[in-house]
Design a protein around this motif. Structure first.
Motif, PDB file in Angstrom:
ATOM      1  N   LYS A  23     -10.356  49.642 -16.539  1.00  0.00           N
ATOM      2  CA  LYS A  23     -11.884  49.183 -16.652  1.00  0.00           C
ATOM      3  C   LYS A  23     -12.245  48.203 -17.541  1.00  0.00           C
ATOM      4  CE  LYS A  23     -16.358  51.151 -17.608  1.00  0.00           C
ATOM      5  NZ  LYS A  23     -17.196  52.692 -17.929  1.00  0.00           N
ATOM      6  N   CYS A  24     -11.647  47.992 -18.724  1.00  0.00           N
ATOM      7  CA  CYS A  24     -12.089  46.843 -19.569  1.00  0.00           C
ATOM      8  C   CYS A  24     -11.109  45.656 -19.793  1.00  0.00           C
ATOM      9  CB  CYS A  24     -12.512  47.389 -21.009  1.00  0.00           C
ATOM     10  SG  CYS A  24     -11.195  47.987 -22.002  1.00  0.00           S
ATOM     11  N   HIS A  59     -12.623  55.018 -20.894  1.00  0.00           N
ATOM     12  CA  HIS A  59     -11.898  55.047 -19.566  1.00  0.00           C
ATOM     13  C   HIS A  59     -10.737  55.913 -19.767  1.00  0.00           C
ATOM     14  CE1 HIS A  59     -11.500  54.597 -15.298  1.00  0.00           C
ATOM     15  NE2 HIS A  59     -10.362  54.022 -15.422  1.00  0.00           N
TER      16      HIS A  59
END
Length: 70
Positions: A23-24, A59
């Motif tokens: 996600k990041c 996440h």
């Protein structure tokens, strides 16, 4: 950025930050992520894999702990 998001080093004892949060996109050394995940109450370990949440975005993330000096 190729530094580990936990220890801020690119190389840690020859290890590169090879685990990437989907996600990041933060990168982690396996040993750093393992140390962080094992201190969390919401993390779970099954055989050679520890499951938990990314320290930055929460996440789901996992880490294979084989070949880590525990």
């Amino acid at each position: 950025d190729f530094d580990c998001a936990i220890c801020y080093l690119e190389r840690l004892g020859g290890e590169l930050p090879e685990i990437v949060c989907e996600k990041c996109l933060k990168r982690f050394h396996r040993s750093c992520l393992y140390d962080w995940l094992r201190t969390r109450r919401d993390s779970e370990q099954s055989y050679q894999i520890i499951f938990g949440n990314c320290p930055f975005c929460s996440h789901e993330i996992q880490c294979n702990i084989s070949n880590i000096n525990i």
